[in-house]
Every structure is written in structure tokens, then in C-alpha cells.
Design an enzyme around this catalytic site. Structure first.
Site, mmCIF file in Angstrom:
data_model
loop_
_atom_site.group_PDB
_atom_site.id
_atom_site.type_symbol
_atom_site.label_atom_id
_atom_site.label_comp_id
_atom_site.label_asym_id
_atom_site.label_seq_id
_atom_site.Cartn_x
_atom_site.Cartn_y
_atom_site.Cartn_z
ATOM 1 N N ASP A 77 9.740 -3.474 -9.832
ATOM 2 C CA ASP A 77 9.485 -2.889 -8.526
ATOM 3 C C ASP A 77 10.512 -3.468 -7.540
ATOM 4 O OD1 ASP A 77 6.313 -1.909 -7.053
ATOM 5 O OD2 ASP A 77 8.349 -1.645 -6.316
ATOM 6 N N GLU A 100 1.064 1.276 1.157
ATOM 7 C CA GLU A 100 1.023 -0.055 0.549
ATOM 8 C C GLU A 100 0.191 -1.048 1.354
ATOM 9 O OE1 GLU A 100 5.554 0.479 -1.070
ATOM 10 O OE2 GLU A 100 4.523 -1.348 -1.616
HETATM 11 C C1 GLC Z 1 7.617 0.071 -3.484
HETATM 12 C C2 GLC Z 1 6.466 0.428 -4.369
HETATM 13 C C3 GLC Z 1 6.839 1.280 -5.544
HETATM 14 C C4 GLC Z 1 8.055 2.121 -5.219
HETATM 15 C C5 GLC Z 1 9.220 1.180 -4.989
HETATM 16 C C6 GLC Z 1 10.500 1.931 -4.597
HETATM 17 O O1 GLC Z 1 7.454 -1.207 -2.930
HETATM 18 O O2 GLC Z 1 5.647 -0.631 -4.847
HETATM 19 O O3 GLC Z 1 5.694 2.093 -5.855
HETATM 20 O O4 GLC Z 1 8.350 3.004 -6.294
HETATM 21 O O5 GLC Z 1 8.940 0.197 -3.996
HETATM 22 O O6 GLC Z 1 10.353 2.506 -3.330
#
Ligand code: GLC
Length: 612
Positions: A299, A499
Site C-alpha cells: 500500500d 480512510e
Molecule cells: C491508500 C489506500 C489504498 C489505495 C492506495 C493508493 O492509502 O489504503 O486502498 O489503493 O493508497 O491510493
């Protein structure tokens, strides 16, 4: 027995019908063989630097000089939630991808780039794109064909901009509605993830990854992200292995079976150990026991969370089984992509990361690129670009919206509204707000209230259009002036978030905005029938909404196509959706899943939903 001419004909017809399938199977196998040969050919020719470059995914906004894509033979670029190109039209996005791709193809081995975005409910970073219901609403539909159709249109709009990797579907099983990412989950039960996750993979990847309009799915976030204690985003999932497997794994098992080509590691921990460094879960379980043959991507700066020492963090994550690392930072910033490449090379030269681990990671990435024929179709598709936001795509989304709406209350059969009324009041701040209607991950990472995206239809506009000039439709954001109308539709809801910004704890609860409740109260005082539409990423505390509304429709975060809501309000579609979550009366009841016991005291049970 002599074969009559008729029997021979039947046999020939039968054989002709079967041949393509047999050939198809053989072709699939031949495709796989060809892809393997291509991947192995690239791998054999690569230097260590080129291999590590292939494992490096850099955020578009991290570059000072896009030329680093060529110089470092980078394998992937992403646009994170807030890293959109300056021009967010389909043409602007296509240019961003195509420019990066052209630079990748200038590298020595001309290995195509794979460009990734969070297309989690449509191609949601692109202005004018069709925005679909978030997963919580798709979970309410219980309909894999709805999920597949939404993902397929999303894929077509992505390929129009040349982007062939979606960081979706999220197959989290959200067990605590305090979690800010509840709406990214299909619901609180593993069977929803197990049935709808693969449907999204099917829609995105299509019948074959080899097709020019396939988009690589990225099932996330492995594993247990929806089970953290108190619903803390990126928190700690505390349970035994049996519970982890029973609740949080089914979405992955089913999606891998469906052929998902990539999986994203979770920020969260399992019993105190972070998933990004969890060799048993990422390598032994996911790649070993489940036989996952695609690649695992970290991530956003997920590796950095393993240790304050970036090199130690890289060591732990790559050896745990992470194959590609998502890096938000560029030159001059901490833990940037140049540092990543240098430190991983040191680790290999010191023998701390075996060359075999590098080759395994790189081959997994190359095999997917070869199976997708990225080299044959590296750029945006002008014909599909022209169809971004098309009426045809919007009709698909409208149908999806209809099938996500859960009727929670309908006293005196206030719904469906009659189309022959004289005057309808449409009230509430969310009644004419496309941003609230879409929620987070829409153009901006957090989304935002207001005209965040062009081309959509708010509830107000949809009702005006459906009722036509013969009915007076009055918009009253604050609910005033409702007296004398035949009925009112009051639209209320959570304001957009994503988030951890959506986490609700420490005094912050799931109550609705005061402006919304005030508008509903005013309309109620007018003494006319009231149907309330609730936009939310999860069950919210309804409190006064219950007694102030004759009817309540849970609309989740439906996206741009408000016409689907008007269709249900006016009876052109009878509600079919069912709750994907137990609906609590109070914060104290959360978590309130069937197994948690508190569910029996809840306001509405999992699976509840009325119809006309
Ligand atoms: C974010 C998320 C993830 C996403 C990634 C790229 O923090 O946790 O779901 O795909 O970063 O944006």
C-alpha cells in the site's frame, strides 16, 4: 447402424460448435505459454537494476523528472487519491498515461509500464466519468451481475484513458462501522465478499486478461483490514487463525479462483504483526497454500511503517513476499524511490534479500504484463475515451443504483410517490449535491460536497426530470416553505470522507449533520408526508429521523446517477436491496454483527429490506 445424412449433419454441427471451445481452451493454454515465454525472455535479459526498477511503483506527483521512468526502468506509475494530473478530463488522463508509457518504452528492454489508480466506484478520478455506488451499496444489491456490470463499464472508461490497473475490489469484511472504510467493503458477512469480489474481478479483467479492454484487478487489503479492534483504520485485527480464515479470507480465495492478477497488502496488523511484513500470511498462506500466481503490491508507503530504518523495512517486506512497492516520495523527500532502489540493491548484494526472491517478484509482475499483452496495447484507446460518461454507461449505473436502495420504513405507504401530485418539496442540503451523493474517492481522495464532478444527476434534478413540467418541484435546502405541498422528499447524509478521516471514535459518533436534521424537522412541522433518503457509507444513527419520516430509503453512496433513486421513489422500480450490515440504534451497540450478540437489540437486522 448406418449413419444417415441427418446424423452426419448433426455431428458436423456439434463438432463445429465444440471446436472453438476446444481451440479456445488450447488458445488459452497457448496464450499462457506464450506469456510465460515472453516473461522469461525479459527476465533473462534483465540486469539487477532493471529487475529492481520493475518492482518499483512511483506516484505521478513524486517525479521531478518523468525521465526517471526510462532511466530507472520503472515497472509502474500510480496516481494516488490526490495525485491527479493537472488536466483531469479523459484527454488529460490519457495524456498522463501515454506520456509515462512512452518513456517506459524508451528503456533498454522496452518493457511496458502498468499504470494504476483507485478506480473503486467507476473511473472516479476523471471528470465526467460515471460514478457507481460504493461497495456497501453493491453489497445491499446482493447481485453479482450488478457488480460485474459496474466493473466492466469502469474498465472500459479506464482503458479509454490507457490505464489498465485498478486498485479494486476491496474485499474487506467490515465488522465495526466506526471504521472510515466501511463503505469500501461489501458488508459485514464474508459471503458477500466471496460472491461479489469475484464479480468485480470478472468485470474488470473481462473474459481474458489478454483482451485489449482488460483491466488488472487488485484485491485488497490483504488480510483482515475490516476486522481491527474498534474499527481503527490501519489498526490491529485480534483474532485466532480460524476466525481470520473464516471471516477475512473468503473474498481472496474466491477472487484468486476468479483469476485476480494482483493483491494489495493491508496496512493493518494481525495480532500485532503488520501485514506488509508478514511472511506466513503473504508467502506461505497466500502464495503457497492458496496458490496465488499474480503479484503482491504494497500500500501507499506501507513498507515504511515496518521500521524507522527504511532499509530494514524494505528487507522485511520483500522477504515477506511483497513483490512491488508503492512509493509516494521523490527526490529530496524521505524514503523516496531512488533510495528504495539503492537500498534494495544493497540488500541483494549483501545476501539479505536472495536473488531468487527478486526473480520471483519480477517474474510475477512480468507474467501479468505479458498475459495482458500490454506491449501490444500500451496506450489509451480513443474510441473508448470518447465513451467516458456516455449515456449508455450512465444507464448501466442508474440500474445499479436502483438495486442498491434499501427501504427501511414505509408507513402509510407514502412510497411510491404518485406522479400526479401537484407539488413536491425536495429538501435537505444533500438533495442537490453531487459531491455528497458520490462520497469519498471522487475526483479528490476525500471527495467533497458540491459540484465535484460534471455529468451527474442529483436527486432534485432526477425528480424534476421524472415528474415533468406538470408537477411543481420546489427545492428547499433548509426545509422551509414545505406547508401545502403534497409530499416532501428530504435528502440527508454523511459528508464525504475516506480512510482514517472517516473513523468515528473518541466522542465522534455516527450521527447525521445538524443542518440535515434541522431541515427534516422543519419539513415534518409542515404536516405533510415525508420520505427521507439517507446518503451514508454505513449504517448511521437515525435517532430523530425515524419518527420524523414516514418512509426511509437507505441510499448509501450511490454515485452520479440520481435517476436510479427517482425510479424507486416514483415506483418505476420496486426496492429489492437488503441491508449488508446490522443497523445499530446507538454507538454502544457497535460492533453489532450477528455473532456479537448485540445484533438482537439493533434497529434493523442484517438482510432487512422492505418493498412495495
Ligand atoms: C491508500 C489506500 C489504498 C489505495 C492506495 C493508493 O492509502 O489504503 O486502498 O489503493 O493508497 O491510493
Amino acid at each position: 447402424m448406418t449413419m444417415t445424412a441427418r446424423m452426419v449433419t448433426c455431428l458436423l454441427v456439434w463438432a463445429a460448435a465444440l471446436l472453438p471451445m476446444v481451440a479456445g481452451v488450447r488458445a488459452c493454454a497457448a496464450d499462457d505459454d506464450a506469456a510465460a515465454k515472453k516473461a522469461d525472455g525479459w527476465l533473462a535479459a534483465m540486469t539487477l537494476d532493471e529487475k529492481i526498477g520493475q518492482m518499483t511503483q512511483v506516484d505521478f506527483k513524486a517525479f521531478k523528472d518523468l525521465g526517471d521512468i526510462t532511466r530507472l526502468s520503472l515497472g509502474s506509475v500510480l496516481c494516488g487519491g490526490n495525485s491527479d494530473p493537472d488536466d483531469i478530463t479523459p484527454a488529460g488522463w490519457a495524456k498522463a498515461q501515454d506520456d509515462c508509457q512512452a518513456l517506459a518504452l524508451k528503456a533498454r528492454l522496452k518493457i511496458p509500464l502498468i499504470f494504476g489508480v483507485d478506480a473503486v466506484h467507476g473511473h472516479n478520478n476523471v471528470d465526467g466519468a460515471v460514478i457507481f455506488p460504493h461497495n456497501v451499496g453493491l453489497g445491499a444489491s446482493r447481485d453479482p451481475s450488478v457488480v460485474e456490470k459496474a466493473a466492466r463499464v469502469t474498465a472500459l472508461e479506464m482503458v479509454g484513458t490507457g490505464i489498465r490497473w485498478a486498485f479494486a475490489p476491496c474485499v474487506a469484511v467490515a465488522r465495526n462501522e466506526r471504521w472510515g472504510r466501511t463503505y469500501e467493503s461489501f458488508g459485514e458477512r464474508p459471503e458477500l465478499a466471496a460472491e461479489l469480489g469475484p464479480a468485480a474481478v470478472r468485470g474488470l479483467q473481462g473474459d481474458s486478461l489478454a483482451a485489449a479492454d482488460s483491466v488488472l484487478a487488485c484485491v485488497k487489503h490483504f488480510v483482515g483490514d475490516g476486522g481491527t479492534t474498534n474499527g481503527v483504520d490501519q489498526g490491529n485485527t485480534e483474532c485466532d487463525e480460524a476466525a481470520l480464515r473464516q471471516i477475512h479470507l473468503p473474498g481472496y480465495v474466491a477472487s484468486i479462483k476468479q483469476g485476480a492478477g494482483s493483491i494489495m497488502a493491508s496496512y493493518s496488523s494481525w495480532n500485532g504483526k503488520k501485514l506488509h511484513g508478514h511472511k506466513y500470511l503473504v508467502t506461505d498462506l497466500l502464495k503457497g497454500e492458496l496458490g496465488f500466481g499474480g503479484f503482491v503490491v504494497s500500500d501507499w508507503a506501507g513498507v515504511d511503517q515496518l521500521s524507522p530504518d527504511f532499509k530494514a523495512a524494505i528487507d522485511q517486506s520483500i522477504n515477506a513476499g511483497v513483490d512491488m512497492v508503492m512509493i509516494p516520495n521523490g527526490p529530496g523527500q524521505k524514503n523516496n524511490y531512488v533510495e528504495f532502489i539503492d537500498k534494495l540493491k544493497e540488500l541483494v548484494n549483501e545476501g539479505k534479500v536472495p536473488a531468487s526472491r527478486i526473480d520471483d517478484a519480477v517474474r510475477r509482475i512480468l507474467l501479468i504484463k505479458a498475459r495482458m499483452n500490454l506491449a501490444d496495447h500500451p496506450y489509451s484507446d480513443p474510441a473508448l475515451k470518447a465513451k467516458v460518461g456516455s449515456a449508455e454507461h450512465r444507464e448501466v449505473a442508474r440500474d445499479c443504483v436502483r438495486k442498491t436502495l434499501v427501504l427501511l420504513k414505509n408507513d402509510r405507504k407514502v412510497l411510491p410517490l404518485s406522479k400526479s401530485i401537484k407539488k413536491l418539496v425536495v429538501a435537505g442540503p444533500a438533495a442537490n449535491d453531487i459531491g455528497i451523493q458520490c462520497g469519498g474517492w471522487t475526483i479528490a481522495w476525500q471527495g467533497k460536497a458540491g459540484d465535484v464532478i460534471h455529468g451527474g444527476t442529483t436527486v432534485l434534478a432526477a425528480l424534476k426530470e421524472a415528474l415533468g413540467p406538470g408537477v411543481e418541484v420546489v427545492h428547499s435546502a433548509d426545509g422551509s416553505g414545505a406547508a401545502g405541498a403534497d409530499a416532501a422528499v428530504v435528502v440527508i447524509g454523511e459528508r464525504p470522507y475516506a480512510e482514517m478521516f472517516g473513523d468515528r471514535r473518541g466522542g465522534k459518533d455516527l450521527g447525521l449533520p445538524a443542518d440535515d436534521l434541522a431541515a427534516l424537522k422543519k419539513v415534518r412541522e409542515a404536516g405533510i408526508p415525508v420520505a427521507t433518503v439517507v446518503f451514508s457509507g454505513r449504517p448511521v444513527l437515525l435517532g430523530p429521523v425515524l419518527e420524523s419520516s414516514d418512509a426511509i430509503l437507505a441510499a448509501w453512496l450511490p454515485g452520479t446517477e440520481g435517476r436510479g433513486i427517482a425510479d424507486v421513489l416514483l415506483g418505476d422500480y420496486k426496492p429489492t436491496a437488503k441491508l449488508p450490515h446490522t443497523w445499530p440504534r446507538s454507538m454502544e451497540q457497535i460492533p453489532c454483527n450477528p455473532e456479537d450478540g448485540a445484533a438482537s437489540e439493533a434497529l434493523f437486522p442484517f438482510g432487512f429490506g422492505l418493498s412495495y
